[in-house]
Write a protein that holds these residues in place. Structure first.
Motif, PDB file in Angstrom:
ATOM      1  N   VAL A  41       0.829  -1.203   0.000  1.00 39.25           N
ATOM      2  CA  VAL A  41       0.000   0.000   0.000  1.00 39.25           C
ATOM      3  C   VAL A  41       0.867   1.258   0.000  1.00 39.25           C
ATOM      4  CG1 VAL A  41      -1.701   1.303   1.325  1.00 39.25           C
ATOM      5  CG2 VAL A  41      -1.953  -1.167   1.084  1.00 39.25           C
ATOM      6  N   LEU A  42       1.919   1.267   0.807  1.00 45.21           N
ATOM      7  CA  LEU A  42       2.807   2.436   0.838  1.00 45.21           C
ATOM      8  C   LEU A  42       3.504   2.645  -0.498  1.00 45.21           C
ATOM      9  CD1 LEU A  42       4.415   2.095   4.395  1.00 45.21           C
ATOM     10  CD2 LEU A  42       2.573   3.630   3.665  1.00 45.21           C
ATOM     11  N   ALA A  43       3.930   1.563  -1.133  1.00 41.05           N
ATOM     12  CA  ALA A  43       4.573   1.686  -2.442  1.00 41.05           C
ATOM     13  C   ALA A  43       3.596   2.216  -3.486  1.00 41.05           C
ATOM     14  CB  ALA A  43       5.127   0.335  -2.877  1.00 41.05           C
ATOM     15  N   THR A  44       2.345   1.792  -3.404  1.00 42.86           N
ATOM     16  CA  THR A  44       1.335   2.292  -4.347  1.00 42.86           C
ATOM     17  C   THR A  44       1.073   3.776  -4.141  1.00 42.86           C
ATOM     18  OG1 THR A  44       0.307   0.094  -4.384  1.00 42.86           O
ATOM     19  CG2 THR A  44      -0.995   1.937  -5.216  1.00 42.86           C
ATOM     20  N   LEU A  45       0.970   4.193  -2.884  1.00 45.59           N
ATOM     21  CA  LEU A  45       0.764   5.617  -2.593  1.00 45.59           C
ATOM     22  C   LEU A  45       1.937   6.462  -3.079  1.00 45.59           C
ATOM     23  CD1 LEU A  45      -0.734   5.416   1.012  1.00 45.59           C
ATOM     24  CD2 LEU A  45      -1.937   6.040  -1.091  1.00 45.59           C
ATOM     25  N   LEU A  46       3.149   5.952  -2.876  1.00 46.21           N
ATOM     26  CA  LEU A  46       4.325   6.686  -3.345  1.00 46.21           C
ATOM     27  C   LEU A  46       4.349   6.770  -4.865  1.00 46.21           C
ATOM     28  CD1 LEU A  46       7.011   8.077  -2.712  1.00 46.21           C
ATOM     29  CD2 LEU A  46       8.103   5.812  -2.728  1.00 46.21           C
ATOM     30  N   SER A  47       3.972   5.701  -5.531  1.00 47.70           N
ATOM     31  CA  SER A  47       3.949   5.713  -6.999  1.00 47.70           C
ATOM     32  C   SER A  47       2.905   6.685  -7.533  1.00 47.70           C
ATOM     33  CB  SER A  47       3.673   4.298  -7.523  1.00 47.70           C
ATOM     34  OG  SER A  47       4.662   3.391  -7.066  1.00 47.70           O
ATOM     35  N   LEU A  48       1.745   6.714  -6.903  1.00 45.34           N
ATOM     36  CA  LEU A  48       0.716   7.660  -7.335  1.00 45.34           C
ATOM     37  C   LEU A  48       1.172   9.102  -7.125  1.00 45.34           C
ATOM     38  CD1 LEU A  48      -2.490   5.910  -5.932  1.00 45.34           C
ATOM     39  CD2 LEU A  48      -1.775   6.050  -8.324  1.00 45.34           C
ATOM     40  N   TYR A  49       1.919   9.324  -6.073  1.00 47.64           N
ATOM     41  CA  TYR A  49       2.423  10.671  -5.812  1.00 47.64           C
ATOM     42  C   TYR A  49       3.491  11.071  -6.832  1.00 47.64           C
ATOM     43  CZ  TYR A  49       4.902  14.488  -3.488  1.00 47.64           C
ATOM     44  OH  TYR A  49       5.518  15.675  -3.198  1.00 47.64           O
ATOM     45  N   LEU A  50       4.380  10.143  -7.156  1.00 52.05           N
ATOM     46  CA  LEU A  50       5.449  10.460  -8.099  1.00 52.05           C
ATOM     47  C   LEU A  50       4.912  10.676  -9.509  1.00 52.05           C
ATOM     48  CD1 LEU A  50       8.233   7.981  -6.886  1.00 52.05           C
ATOM     49  CD2 LEU A  50       8.054  10.443  -6.448  1.00 52.05           C
ATOM     50  N   VAL A  51       3.899   9.940  -9.882  1.00 51.37           N
ATOM     51  CA  VAL A  51       3.332  10.083 -11.222  1.00 51.37           C
ATOM     52  C   VAL A  51       2.355  11.254 -11.276  1.00 51.37           C
ATOM     53  CG1 VAL A  51       2.052   8.832 -13.038  1.00 51.37           C
ATOM     54  CG2 VAL A  51       3.653   7.611 -11.602  1.00 51.37           C
ATOM     55  N   THR A  52       2.049  11.842 -10.120  1.00 47.33           N
ATOM     56  CA  THR A  52       1.111  12.968 -10.005  1.00 47.33           C
ATOM     57  C   THR A  52      -0.256  12.620 -10.594  1.00 47.33           C
ATOM     58  OG1 THR A  52       1.832  13.979 -12.079  1.00 47.33           O
ATOM     59  CG2 THR A  52       2.977  14.647 -10.073  1.00 47.33           C
ATOM     60  N   VAL A  53      -0.816  11.555 -10.051  1.00 45.85           N
ATOM     61  CA  VAL A  53      -2.129  11.107 -10.497  1.00 45.85           C
ATOM     62  C   VAL A  53      -3.182  11.738  -9.603  1.00 45.85           C
ATOM     63  CG1 VAL A  53      -3.639   9.124 -10.820  1.00 45.85           C
ATOM     64  CG2 VAL A  53      -1.218   8.960 -11.397  1.00 45.85           C
ATOM     65  N   ASN A  54      -4.121  12.454 -10.222  1.00 45.81           N
ATOM     66  CA  ASN A  54      -5.252  13.017  -9.492  1.00 45.81           C
ATOM     67  C   ASN A  54      -6.388  11.998  -9.519  1.00 45.81           C
ATOM     68  OD1 ASN A  54      -3.951  15.502  -9.008  1.00 45.81           O
ATOM     69  ND2 ASN A  54      -4.519  16.222 -11.061  1.00 45.81           N
ATOM     70  N   THR A  55      -6.577  11.323  -8.430  1.00 46.89           N
ATOM     71  CA  THR A  55      -7.566  10.260  -8.371  1.00 46.89           C
ATOM     72  C   THR A  55      -8.307  10.324  -7.047  1.00 46.89           C
ATOM     73  OG1 THR A  55      -7.870   7.849  -8.398  1.00 46.89           O
ATOM     74  CG2 THR A  55      -5.821   8.683  -7.473  1.00 46.89           C
ATOM     75  N   LEU A  85      -1.598  17.005 -25.169  1.00 46.55           N
ATOM     76  CA  LEU A  85      -0.188  16.686 -24.976  1.00 46.55           C
ATOM     77  C   LEU A  85       0.066  16.074 -23.599  1.00 46.55           C
ATOM     78  CD1 LEU A  85       1.477  19.840 -26.611  1.00 46.55           C
ATOM     79  CD2 LEU A  85       1.172  17.554 -27.601  1.00 46.55           C
ATOM     80  N   VAL A  86      -0.527  16.693 -22.578  1.00 50.46           N
ATOM     81  CA  VAL A  86      -0.343  16.157 -21.232  1.00 50.46           C
ATOM     82  C   VAL A  86      -0.961  14.784 -21.112  1.00 50.46           C
ATOM     83  CG1 VAL A  86      -0.835  16.576 -18.785  1.00 50.46           C
ATOM     84  CG2 VAL A  86      -0.258  18.485 -20.291  1.00 50.46           C
ATOM     85  N   ARG A  87      -2.137  14.608 -21.720  1.00 52.69           N
ATOM     86  CA  ARG A  87      -2.803  13.317 -21.637  1.00 52.69           C
ATOM     87  C   ARG A  87      -1.981  12.234 -22.328  1.00 52.69           C
ATOM     88  NH1 ARG A  87      -7.359  14.874 -23.381  1.00 52.69           N
ATOM     89  NH2 ARG A  87      -7.229  14.211 -25.550  1.00 52.69           N
ATOM     90  N   GLY A  88      -1.387  12.567 -23.466  1.00 46.76           N
ATOM     91  CA  GLY A  88      -0.588  11.569 -24.156  1.00 46.76           C
ATOM     92  C   GLY A  88       0.676  11.203 -23.405  1.00 46.76           C
ATOM     93  N   ALA A  89       1.269  12.182 -22.711  1.00 47.89           N
ATOM     94  CA  ALA A  89       2.512  11.904 -21.986  1.00 47.89           C
ATOM     95  C   ALA A  89       2.267  11.113 -20.714  1.00 47.89           C
ATOM     96  CB  ALA A  89       3.211  13.227 -21.658  1.00 47.89           C
ATOM     97  N   LYS A  90       1.178  11.415 -20.032  1.00 46.31           N
ATOM     98  CA  LYS A  90       0.948  10.769 -18.742  1.00 46.31           C
ATOM     99  C   LYS A  90       0.136   9.479 -18.835  1.00 46.31           C
ATOM    100  CE  LYS A  90       1.278  14.782 -15.720  1.00 46.31           C
ATOM    101  NZ  LYS A  90       0.587  15.590 -14.675  1.00 46.31           N
ATOM    102  N   ASN A  91      -0.551   9.291 -19.925  1.00 47.88           N
ATOM    103  CA  ASN A  91      -1.367   8.085 -20.034  1.00 47.88           C
ATOM    104  C   ASN A  91      -0.526   6.825 -19.961  1.00 47.88           C
ATOM    105  OD1 ASN A  91      -3.963   8.964 -19.996  1.00 47.88           O
ATOM    106  ND2 ASN A  91      -4.302   8.812 -22.210  1.00 47.88           N
ATOM    107  N   GLN A  92       0.643   6.855 -20.599  1.00 46.45           N
ATOM    108  CA  GLN A  92       1.500   5.678 -20.580  1.00 46.45           C
ATOM    109  C   GLN A  92       1.988   5.386 -19.167  1.00 46.45           C
ATOM    110  OE1 GLN A  92       4.654   6.202 -23.447  1.00 46.45           O
ATOM    111  NE2 GLN A  92       3.327   5.723 -25.195  1.00 46.45           N
ATOM    112  N   LEU A  93       2.420   6.435 -18.450  1.00 44.75           N
ATOM    113  CA  LEU A  93       2.857   6.213 -17.078  1.00 44.75           C
ATOM    114  C   LEU A  93       1.737   5.665 -16.210  1.00 44.75           C
ATOM    115  CD1 LEU A  93       5.070   9.387 -16.404  1.00 44.75           C
ATOM    116  CD2 LEU A  93       5.823   7.030 -16.755  1.00 44.75           C
ATOM    117  N   ARG A  94       0.550   6.193 -16.384  1.00 44.51           N
ATOM    118  CA  ARG A  94      -0.577   5.719 -15.589  1.00 44.51           C
ATOM    119  C   ARG A  94      -0.950   4.284 -15.932  1.00 44.51           C
ATOM    120  NH1 ARG A  94      -4.218  11.272 -15.975  1.00 44.51           N
ATOM    121  NH2 ARG A  94      -2.989  12.472 -14.462  1.00 44.51           N
ATOM    122  N   MET A  95      -0.877   3.967 -17.218  1.00 47.36           N
ATOM    123  CA  MET A  95      -1.181   2.591 -17.599  1.00 47.36           C
ATOM    124  C   MET A  95      -0.129   1.632 -17.073  1.00 47.36           C
ATOM    125  SD  MET A  95      -3.216   0.500 -18.968  1.00 47.36           S
ATOM    126  CE  MET A  95      -4.366   1.661 -19.700  1.00 47.36           C
TER     127      MET A  95
END
Length: 304
Positions: A191-205, A271-281
């Motif tokens: 869970v901590l690793a997932t939270l850190l990953s979401l923070y680093l990728v800057t996912v608004n969820t 542009l932002v969606r195309g760049a971040k979609n891969q990281l999020r996927m």
């Protein structure tokens, strides 16, 4: 010396009965004085004594006292204030109101959710239902995360692990405690690793920590199925059922988390969606792929 032949001896023998009689009388007097009730000796018959003021107060009279009522009201006010303070501070660290939502389940929901975790391939609609911007309770929506199934699955997994160790003559309380501690520590790390990953990728969820605990805890259902199959059918049954459950949890996590992690991508620029979609996927696939790894790591040593 024999005194029986002398006059003084005769007098000595005559005085002995009188001495004994006086001693017996004294003993009787002492005995009577020892056991007589001297406390009532100076009181005439039928004397009840004078009642002390305040001795006859009843409980009702005490409660009707204004000072007592004031003290009781003040104590009740302090108790209510203390309860509000405890609830406020407890809700700051442990959101009790939110936990009630995650445990709002019934038997029908639990049965359908277990079927979805084991066989998620035919399910079509994965979106969580909302009512006035608030997700509906899990018992009304099979897609809503809950904590009841993860909590019960975790406890059942520990019991099944103890049973598996017992059939192999390897059961000890220390090993069972280490098994439970290891499973809990790995869950926290995940869970901590997932939270850190979401923070680093800057996912608004809208994913919360409790949501991640719930999604990570669903894998214990497949672990239980795999260990039970191993106990019944040996290592072959264990590998077959664990492989099926690993594939099921992978599909379940992909279809559930992609709506949570990629939901904000549509509101961003192209542009932002195309760049971040891969990281999020990639992040979604990494979280889903971690579930089978933990499932095998925590169960392979239980089946021999």
């Amino acid at each position: 010396m024999d005194y029986s032949a002398t006059p003084s001896g005769f007098r000595q023998r005559k005085l002995q009965p009188k001495v004994r009689m006086r001693n017996q009388a004294a003993d009787a007097a002492d005995h009577t004085q020892l056991f007589d009730d001297t406390s009532a000796g100076a009181r005439p018959p039928g004397y009840r004594g004078q009642e002390t003021p305040g001795m006859g107060y009843s409980g009702q009279a005490l409660l009707s006292d204004p000072m007592s009522n004031l003290a009781m009201a003040y104590g009740s006010s302090l108790a209510s204030q203390g309860k509000e303070m405890v609830d406020k501070n407890l809700d700051r660290f442990i959101p009790i109101s939110k936990l009630k939502y995650y445990f709002a389940v019934d038997t029908v929901y639990v049965g359908k959710k277990l079927g979805l975790l084991v066989f998620p391939y035919m399910h079509q609609n994965w979106e969580v239902s909302y009512q006035q911007d608030t997700p509906v309770a899990p018992r009304f929506d099979i897609n809503a995360p809950d904590l009841y199934i993860p909590a019960m699955a975790f406890i059942t997994y520990i019991l099944v692990a103890g049973l598996a160790l017992g059939t192999q003559n390897r059961f000890t309380p220390e090993i069972l405690g280490m098994q439970a501690s290891s499973a809990l520590v790995w869950l926290i790390i995940e869970v901590l690793a997932t939270l850190l990953s979401l923070y680093l990728v800057t996912v608004n969820t809208d994913l919360t920590t409790i949501d991640l605990i719930a999604f990570s805890g669903y894998k214990y259902v497949g672990m239980i199925v795999g260990v039970v199959a191993g106990l019944l059918f040996g290592r072959t049954g264990y590998y077959l059922m664990l492989l099926w459950c690993c594939a099921s949890i992978f599909v379940f996590m992909i279809r559930t988390l992609r709506l949570k992690i990629l939901s904000e991508a549509a509101a961003e620029g192209v542009l932002v969606r195309g760049a971040k979609n891969q990281l999020r996927m990639y992040l979604t696939m990494a979280i889903a792929a971690a579930q089978p790894i933990f499932m095998y790591w925590l169960t392979f040593h239980l089946v021999r």
